[in-house]
Structures are given as C-alpha cells and as structure tokens.
Design a protein around this motif. Structure first.
Motif, PDB file in Angstrom:
ATOM      1  N   ARG A  46      -4.183  -7.277  -5.694  1.00  0.00           N
ATOM      2  CA  ARG A  46      -3.182  -6.332  -5.206  1.00  0.00           C
ATOM      3  C   ARG A  46      -2.966  -5.259  -6.271  1.00  0.00           C
ATOM      4  NH1 ARG A  46       0.240  -7.380  -1.272  1.00  0.00           N
ATOM      5  NH2 ARG A  46       0.060  -9.623  -1.561  1.00  0.00           N
ATOM      6  N   SER A  80       4.138  -2.719  -6.752  1.00  0.00           N
ATOM      7  CA  SER A  80       4.859  -3.858  -6.193  1.00  0.00           C
ATOM      8  C   SER A  80       5.984  -4.254  -7.133  1.00  0.00           C
ATOM      9  CB  SER A  80       3.909  -5.042  -5.976  1.00  0.00           C
ATOM     10  OG  SER A  80       3.339  -5.440  -7.206  1.00  0.00           O
ATOM     11  N   PRO A 104       5.958  -9.251  -0.494  1.00  0.00           N
ATOM     12  CA  PRO A 104       4.560  -8.810  -0.612  1.00  0.00           C
ATOM     13  C   PRO A 104       3.993  -8.352   0.729  1.00  0.00           C
ATOM     14  CG  PRO A 104       4.897 -10.965  -1.643  1.00  0.00           C
ATOM     15  CD  PRO A 104       6.133 -10.664  -0.847  1.00  0.00           C
ATOM     16  N   ASP A 132      -2.140 -11.289  -6.957  1.00  0.00           N
ATOM     17  CA  ASP A 132      -1.393 -10.342  -7.785  1.00  0.00           C
ATOM     18  C   ASP A 132      -1.433 -10.804  -9.243  1.00  0.00           C
ATOM     19  OD1 ASP A 132       0.421  -8.576  -8.937  1.00  0.00           O
ATOM     20  OD2 ASP A 132       1.603  -8.454  -7.093  1.00  0.00           O
TER      21      ASP A 132
END
Length: 449
Positions: free
Chosen positions: A315, A319, A325, A335
């Motif tokens: 990812r 974020s 997510p 991630d």
C-alpha cells in the motif's frame, strides 16, 4: 561590500542560528514521533523535509519575530530622517538588508535539512530528489516571513511589535496545525501558513496543487514584505499590498478542496517494483525477494475462494493509523509503513499476513485494536495454514493481552465440518469487503459474548 556589512551588523546570523538550534534541539533532545514509524525522519529525505515543514509551527514565528526586530533598527538608531535625505533609492538599502536576513534565515533551515540528510544516509534510508518541492516551499516561507517581519518592524517601530508579532504568528500556526491534525477541520486558508501536520507515512509527499499554490502565495507575501520595507510614501505602501492580494487570488483556487488532496504518493519512493503478481515500493525493494515465495504460496491457497485475489501489492497511497484501510477484492494490500514488523518478518509471518482476512484488511482503523476484527482475520489465516498465528500489525502488542477468547473461538471453528468452515470463510470475505456485519460472529457466532 555593503551586503557583507549587513551580514555583520544585522540580526541575520542570529536568526539563522536560532532556527537551526531550535529545530535540532527538538529533533535530537526529544524522542518525538519524528523518530517513529510510520514516518521516521531518517527513513526518507522527503519525510525529513516534511518533518521540517511541521517544525515551522515554531520556526516561522522565529523568522517573523527576528525580521521585526531588525526592521526597527533605523527607528531605534534615530536615522530615519537622515536616510530619507540620501540620494540612494530606499529599495537599494532594503534589498541588501532583506537579502542578508532572508539568506541567513534560509541557510539555517537548509543546515537542519543537511543534518537530516546525513541521518537518512547514516540509517540506510531512501534518498531521492522528491524532497525538493517540499524544501523549496519551506525556504520560501522562511524568507517571506522574515521580510514581512522587516516590513512590520519598520512601519511599527514599537518595543512590543516584535514579541507581539511572533506570538501572533505562533498562535495562528498552532491553530492551523491543531485544526488539521487534531480536529480534522480543513480549510484552504490554513495553507496560507507553511505549517503542515505530522507526516503519516514515508511514501508520501505534498500534492502538486499544494506546492504550486503555496509557491505563488509565499512569493507574493515576500514581494509585499519587500515593497513595504522599501516604501517611502503612503501610495507606495498601498501599492505594495497588491502582490499579496494577487497571490491569494491565485493560490486559494489552486489549493485542494478537501483534506484528502493535501498529500500524494511520492512518485519515486512509492514507484512499484514487481516480481510477477508481487509488488512492493522502490523504498522497500529489499522486501520483494522475501515476499515473492510466501506471497505466491498464499495466492495459491486463496485461489480456491470465489473472486479470489490475484495480486499482492504494498500500500503506497497516503494512509493513517486512524483511517479505515482501502480494499480491493482482486488485490491483497500489505502496509509496510503502518505494520513495520513486516520489514523484518520471516516467510511464515509474511504468508500469514497475506492470508489474514482471506486477503482483505480490517474494517476498523489499525489503531483501534478491535478484537472481533483482528481475531477473525487471524482465524482466517489459520484456516489456510492450520495454525493460529499473531499477525504483524499495528495493534499486535495490545492484542496479545486479549488473545484467550480468540483461541477459544479458533478451537470452535476448527471443530466445524470442512464445508462449513469454507462457507464461513467465504462469508467473512464478503463482510470484510462491505464492512457490514461482525467479522468474528460470521466465523463463530457468539464467540466474544
């Protein structure tokens, strides 16, 4: 020659030194979030620049206040009338004074980034030129702030001007930071200050629209500061306000309409490197070889599910540990920023991370530590591997204290017939796709009651 004199007799060296000392004091004397994941200031040069932009909460008031102190020099020395009778235009003296104060203030800012660059290199971090727009806007803001301070100090030569201006600047900066970082109340007008919230990942940078808008704004602000410093009449002062008005008219429509548009993926650090269906960011390319084997094994296990994912990707979009997510039924996202244990995980742990939630992330933000959500995804991974395994996740250390009910749920799930287990895993995947329903109740009804 005159410029060298200004460097010696003005506050310029002290302004640059104050900026450097305050910033480095914060960075090295406090164990703040800048040393921690998901955005350690030694992880990426762009992240280093973003942390310096955050520190402008404290540094910008110093630049503005120092400029105001220097701007009162002529009035304090009683030379205003004498200088007004000289044949040299006022902008000549203003140019040298503003150049000295702005240059040394900017140099102090660059010095701090130079220390950060050395830290990134020393910690084996990622180095690219993506930091340039972030750093340039910060430098422009420092220069603009110091020039506005010079102008205000010249126009209002009162002993309280400099401290009042510095306090006002800091109050506005803290208000802008708090409204964005703590309350989430976004306003385009907040971008008229150089202050940014803490970076939320090492693969992100400021959006192009933010860089362009702030470049226009701080250039106009700097121009207005200089023109007001050099102005020798009321008419010139009024005309000196035109650049900042024009800059605001240009910048505000360019700024993002929503907070989601403030940050973007770093085009260099977040560029994907792939080995077939397995992709990681360039900043984490050393993980590609470690993930390739267990990743393919996990995809093969997931393939028996309807609508199974066919890819694994890191990812890279901006974020946060406080945001839910994003998800895609065809892609398993890992991630490495939020779940930094993945950076050192072995093959079995990486495989479990891919298989957790039948290839889907949780429906609550990582920092929530929800037993139902994390427990259900652990059991889903155990369904494929035959072993209940702790997942390398943000809330993992907290969850170890809550693992007993999940172990009991796992035992009940394992006792179910194979076809029932499969049906419930399929149902769990649907729950995690839509975020509608209780994940662990889908696998073992009443497990946590």
């Amino acid at each position: 020659m005159v410029f060298r004199i200004e460097l010696r007799r003005s506050i310029a060296p002290w302004a640059g030194l104050a900026l450097a000392v305050v910033a480095l004091g914060f960075l090295f004397l406090l164990s703040g979030p800048w040393w921690k994941v998901p955005a350690s200031w030694t992880a990426n040069t762009t992240t280093t620049a973003l942390w310096l932009r955050f520190f402008l909460v404290f540094l910008w008031p110093i630049a503005v206040g120092a400029g105001a102190i220097q701007g009162m020099r002529d009035s304090r020395s009683g030379m205003v009338e004498l200088l007004s009778t000289t044949s040299r235009p006022g902008w000549h003296r203003a140019l040298r004074l503003a150049g000295a104060v702005g240059a040394l203030s900017a140099l102090g800012f660059v010095l701090v980034f130079g220390v950060g660059l050395a830290e990134v290199l020393g910690h084996g971090g990622f180095v690219s030129v993506s930091f340039l727009p972030v750093l340039f806007v910060g430098l422009l803001a420092i220069v603009a702030g110091s020039w506005v301070g010079l102008a205000v100090g010249r126009l209002l030569p009162h002993p309280l001007t400099a401290p009042a201006l510095a306090v006002l600047t800091m109050a506005v900066s803290i208000l802008v930071w708090a409204s964005g970082a703590l309350s989430g109340a976004y306003s385009r007008f907040g971008l008229l200050t150089p202050v940014f919230s803490e970076p939320r990942g090492m693969l992100t940078t400021t959006a192009t629209s933010v860089d362009l808008g702030q470049t226009a704004w701080f250039a106009g602000l700097a121009a207005t500061g200089f023109l007001l410093l050099a102005a020798d009449s009321a008419r010139a002062r009024v005309l000196g306000l035109l650049p900042v008005v024009a800059a605001a008219a240009i910048a505000l429509p360019v700024f993002p309409a929503f907070a989601d548009g403030l940050m973007a993926a770093d085009s260099v650090a977040a560029r994907k490197l792939c080995d077939g269906p397995i992709c990681v960011s360039r900043a984490h390319e050393d993980r590609l070889a470690a993930l390739a084997g267990p990743g393919r094994e996990a995809l093969a296990l997931l393939a028996k599910l309807p609508g199974a994912p066919t890819r694994i990707e890191e990812r890279t979009a901006p974020s946060s540990v406080t945001d839910r997510p994003a998800r895609d039924p065809g892609v398993v996202y890992l991630d490495f920023q939020v779940n930094d244990d993945l950076l050192t995980a072995d093959a079995s742990t990486l495989r479990a991370a891919v298989l957790s939630g039948a290839g889907l992330p949780g429906c609550v933000p990582p920092s929530y530590g929800d037993s139902s959500d994390l427990g259900a995804r652990m059991i889903a991974a155990g369904y494929f591997t035959g072993e209940l395994k702790q997942l390398p996740e943000y809330a993992g250390s907290w969850f170890r204290l809550e693992s007993a009910p999940i172990e009991q749920a796992w035992a009940k799930f394992r006792a179910l017939p194979a076809d029932v287990q499969f049906a419930r895993i399929v149902a769990l995947r649907q729950v995690l796709l839509t975020c509608d329903g209780d994940p662990i109740d889908t696998l073992v009804p009443g497990a946590l009651r």
